[in-house]
Design a protein around this motif. Structure first.
Motif, PDB file in Angstrom:
ATOM      1  N   CYS A  66       0.833  -1.204   0.000  1.00  0.00           N
ATOM      2  CA  CYS A  66       0.000   0.000   0.000  1.00  0.00           C
ATOM      3  C   CYS A  66       0.859   1.242   0.000  1.00  0.00           C
ATOM      4  N   PHE A  68      -0.229   4.106   1.046  1.00  0.00           N
ATOM      5  CA  PHE A  68      -0.652   4.992   2.136  1.00  0.00           C
ATOM      6  C   PHE A  68      -0.130   4.524   3.485  1.00  0.00           C
ATOM      7  N   CYS A  73      -3.897   0.828  10.440  1.00  0.00           N
ATOM      8  CA  CYS A  73      -4.013  -0.304   9.514  1.00  0.00           C
ATOM      9  C   CYS A  73      -2.733  -1.124   9.486  1.00  0.00           C
ATOM     10  N   SER A  75      -1.619  -2.849   7.092  1.00  0.00           N
ATOM     11  CA  SER A  75      -0.958  -2.813   5.783  1.00  0.00           C
ATOM     12  C   SER A  75      -0.263  -1.482   5.506  1.00  0.00           C
ATOM     13  N   ARG A  76      -0.284  -0.555   6.464  1.00  0.00           N
ATOM     14  CA  ARG A  76       0.289   0.773   6.212  1.00  0.00           C
ATOM     15  C   ARG A  76       1.745   0.658   5.755  1.00  0.00           C
TER      16      ARG A  76
HETATM   17  S1  SF4 Z   1      -6.404   1.574   5.320  1.00  0.00           S
HETATM   18 FE1  SF4 Z   1      -4.541   0.344   5.011  1.00  0.00          FE
HETATM   19  S2  SF4 Z   1      -4.768  -0.530   3.016  1.00  0.00           S
HETATM   20 FE2  SF4 Z   1      -6.243   1.127   3.129  1.00  0.00          FE
HETATM   21  S3  SF4 Z   1      -5.203   2.897   2.312  1.00  0.00           S
HETATM   22 FE3  SF4 Z   1      -4.826   2.951   4.501  1.00  0.00          FE
HETATM   23  S4  SF4 Z   1      -2.916   1.857   4.776  1.00  0.00           S
HETATM   24 FE4  SF4 Z   1      -3.642   1.346   2.735  1.00  0.00          FE
END
Ligand code: SF4
Lengths: 418, 259
Positions: A66, A68, A73, A75-76
């Motif tokens: 990801c 972001f 989260c 997965s950040r």
């Molecule tokens: S919530 Fe997680 S997967 Fe979705 S944009 Fe934010 S960091 Fe990425």
């Protein structure tokens, strides 16, 4: 090959599990000749996780890469974890083979954002198209709308998906800004509103022309994370109420924050997720959607938080003793539903059965009324005569004393709806 | 005078018992399964002979009085195969035919209530089977699952599986009641298997199919494990949803044999 796919599945299922939406209901998609699968109007839970949540869908991310860095989260971008990505074929194979064995009701596909929103949305679209068009799969598909994706892509995805969702994540804009400065509620609202308009338009057209295809027949949902930021229950439920009203959402999910980060903006790792609070919010949600309560009756400036020790219906009743006791043999269905200890099913049976004679305590019990709880709020044919009126604090302590023994034997986090 | 009507466990038999009692204006009748009957010296008994005409007359009388939803309750309750359910169905017919329209809504009546409640239990078991059946694909592409449900729910789950798995051959077998449903991509038929065949189908085949079958079983188990959020563990709630007696069906609850 099998080792790699196992590895991918465990990474990408693990990353997807914090999205608590599990519903597979609301779609009546029919199977066609030679095809596989259909929607089940009320959904089916095929199994339950050890924390008691329903498993009905293969819930995975296409990738956990990801761009972001949302603090709440796993997965950040800045999180040091293993990354993986499925190919389109892999997702299709897994879905088909799980479905054929009756493991699942369908697929829940989400994704981290790789490259950009459109690139990600396009890949999601490829999966659902292949399933529907090549595999002739008619089982349930829940697809994430990727915020910022183009309307054409979203619209096309809606032709194949049963449900679409975008998560609000934090109940208020300020909460979201704190943890994910790059995001805003507006980004969520735009596509929600767009899909909602399409749903309505498709429905209108379908009335005139039968061959108009289905468009997101199971509607949209969203999720809010609870307890990561300091919102009150009132703020949370008023936001939920607004989203139900403005976007015709089928469900709002409340997900107690499970600490996954050492970020000092967030609760520390190891702190308990707020499970009871989460359950109280769901109960409130039910009261709003099925029991005819207005959100203001349950949460307002005088009562911005739900009680932890008693459910929201009981708290409402105790705050409003002027409406009680309710005479079971004459009161309206709406009012009977509001009695603590009486659910929708029992309320229905009561109004049917009382046409044949005044109902007695033993009949109420047989019908399924939780009489020990309800007795403080009702009158029926053989209610004992009460000498004095109790105060709400007394009633509360009676009820708590009675349920205490039950409560203590169980886990502290027994989660039941009424 | 008390009398016991003995019927063969079929819906036809039960409806004929109702027919007979009306024709003979019999009071104080008990219905009982022929197989379970233990004669005693004080009650007279009579064996009910099945007659599709008589049964048909009672059935259409029921259909006239009851909504389709109630007919379904009646049928579900019957499929519970419980002695008290048979009694209540019998008594319910008498109650219904001797009272004005709408009598079935009187949940104050014990038989109305028992049927409604029993039907719910049967529906729940049906729903559980739809959820907990796990097919295993055999060499020749047959998807098999053996079950042993609390109630006789095969007739109820047939439509669901037929609609959903229209493009694969499947066989669901009720091991205790010793019959099953077999679907050949066209229609469903009732089948009876000998013990050997049942065992053969239960076993995982040893060939190329085997590794595929095991792979998906393992992937599913992996998946089940990874969806769990340890911080939220709640075993009590888990077993409430999936009572232990159903675990034997579930691939995800079997001890790993691979990997
Ligand atoms: S919530 Fe997680 S997967 Fe979705 S944009 Fe934010 S960091 Fe990425």
């Amino acid at each position: 090959m099998s080792e790699r796919i196992r590895e991918k599945l465990s990474i990408l299922a693990d990353a997807a599990k914090y999205d608590v939406s599990c519903s597979s209901s609301g779609s009546n998609r029919k199977n066609e000749k030679g095809g596989l699968g259909n929607g089940h109007t009320s959904g089916i839970c095929h199994t339950y996780t050890e924390d008691g949540r329903c498993v009905s869908l293969l819930k995975i991310l296409l990738t956990n890469h990801c761009i972001f860095d949302c603090a709440y989260c796993v997965s950040r971008k800045s999180n040091d974890i293993e990354r993986a990505a499925f190919t389109v074929e892999e997702v299709v194979e897994l879905t088909m083979n799980f479905y054929r064995r009756n493991y699942i009701e369908g697929l829940f596909l989400s994704s981290g954002i790789f490259k950009n929103a459109d690139f990600t949305m396009e890949r999601l679209l490829k999966v659902v198209k292949k399933l529907r068009l090549e595999e002739r799969y008619n089982g349930y598909i829940h697809l994430k709308t990727i915020p910022g994706a183009s309307e054409e892509l979203i619209r096309e995805a809606g032709m194949y998906a049963d449900r679409m969702s975008i998560n609000l994540e934090m109940p208020t804009e300020s909460g979201l800004k704190l943890l994910a400065p790059e995001k805003s509620h507006k980004e969520v609202i735009q596509p929600l509103a767009y899909v909602q308009r399409q749903i309505i338009q498709f429905k209108e057209e379908k009335k005139l022309i039968k061959s108009v295809p289905k468009f997101v027949p199971a509607g949209q949902s969203t999720q809010m994370v609870i307890g990561a930021t300091p919102e009150t229950d009132k703020e949370i439920m008023h936001t939920a109420n607004e989203f139900y009203r403005n976007f015709g959402l089928r469900r709002v999910y409340y997900s107690g924050y499970v600490p996954i980060s050492n970020d000092n903006r967030l609760p520390i790792i190891g702190s308990q997720p707020p499970l009871i609070r989460e359950n109280r919010l769901y109960q409130t949600d039910w009261l709003m959607r099925f029991y005819g309560f207005h959100v203001n009756e349950l949460l307002n400036d005088a009562n911005p938080h739900l009680d932890i020790d008693i459910d929201p219906k009981l708290s409402w009743a105790l705050r409003n003793l002027q409406f009680f006791p309710v005479d079971i043999n004459v009161a309206s269905y709406k009012m009977i539903m509001r009695v603590p200890g009486i659910g929708i099913n029992s309320a229905k049976k009561i109004v049917q059965a009382r046409q044949y004679g005044k109902l007695r305590i033993d009949q109420l019990q047989k019908i399924g009324v939780a009489y020990n709880r309800a007795k403080h709020f009702i009158k029926c044919a053989d209610s004992p005569y009460q000498l004095k009126e109790y105060q709400s604090t007394q009633i509360k302590s009676f009820i708590l004393a009675e349920s205490q023994s039950k409560y203590l034997k169980n886990d502290t986090s027994q989660l039941i709806l009424f | 005078m008390r009398i016991t009507y003995l019927f063969d466990g079929s819906m036809e038999g039960l409806l004929c018992a109702v027919f007979e009692s009306f024709e003979r204006k019999a009071k104080q009748v008990k219905v009982e399964l022929l197989q379970h009957h233990q004669p005693d010296a004080f009650t007279e008994s009579m064996q009910i002979h099945n007659d599709s005409k008589k049964a048909g007359r009672v059935w259409s009388a029921l259909q006239k009085k009851l909504s389709p939803a109630w007919i379904r309750k009646f049928y579900c309750c019957f499929l519970s195969e419980r002695p008290d359910a048979y009694t209540s169905l019998y008594e319910f017919c008498h109650y219904l035919f001797t009272h004005p329209a709408g009598a079935e809504d009187n949940y104050g009546n014990e038989h109305v209530l028992l049927i409604a409640q029993m039907a719910r239990k049967v529906e729940r078991e049906k729903h559980r089977m739809e959820a907990f059946i796990r097919f295993q694909e055999s060499q020749d592409g047959l998807f098999y699952c053996g079950i042993d449900p609390d109630f006789n729910v095969l007739p109820l789950i047939m439509k669901h599986f037929k609609d959903r798995y229209a493009s694969q051959r499947w066989l669901i077998y009720d091991i205790n009641r010793n019959y099953g449903l077999f679907y050949d991509e066209v229609s469903v038929e009732e089948v009876h298997l000998d013990f050997e065949t049942q065992k053969r189908l239960q076993k995982i085949p040893i060939n190329a199919q085997a590794s595929k079958e095991q792979l998906y079983a393992v992937l599913w188990k992996d998946y089940f494990k990874s969806t769990n959020i340890v911080a939220r563990k709640n075993t009590k709630l888990h077993t409430q949803h999936v009572p232990k007696r159903y675990w034997k069906y579930l691939t995800e609850k079997q001890i790993d044999s691979f990997g």
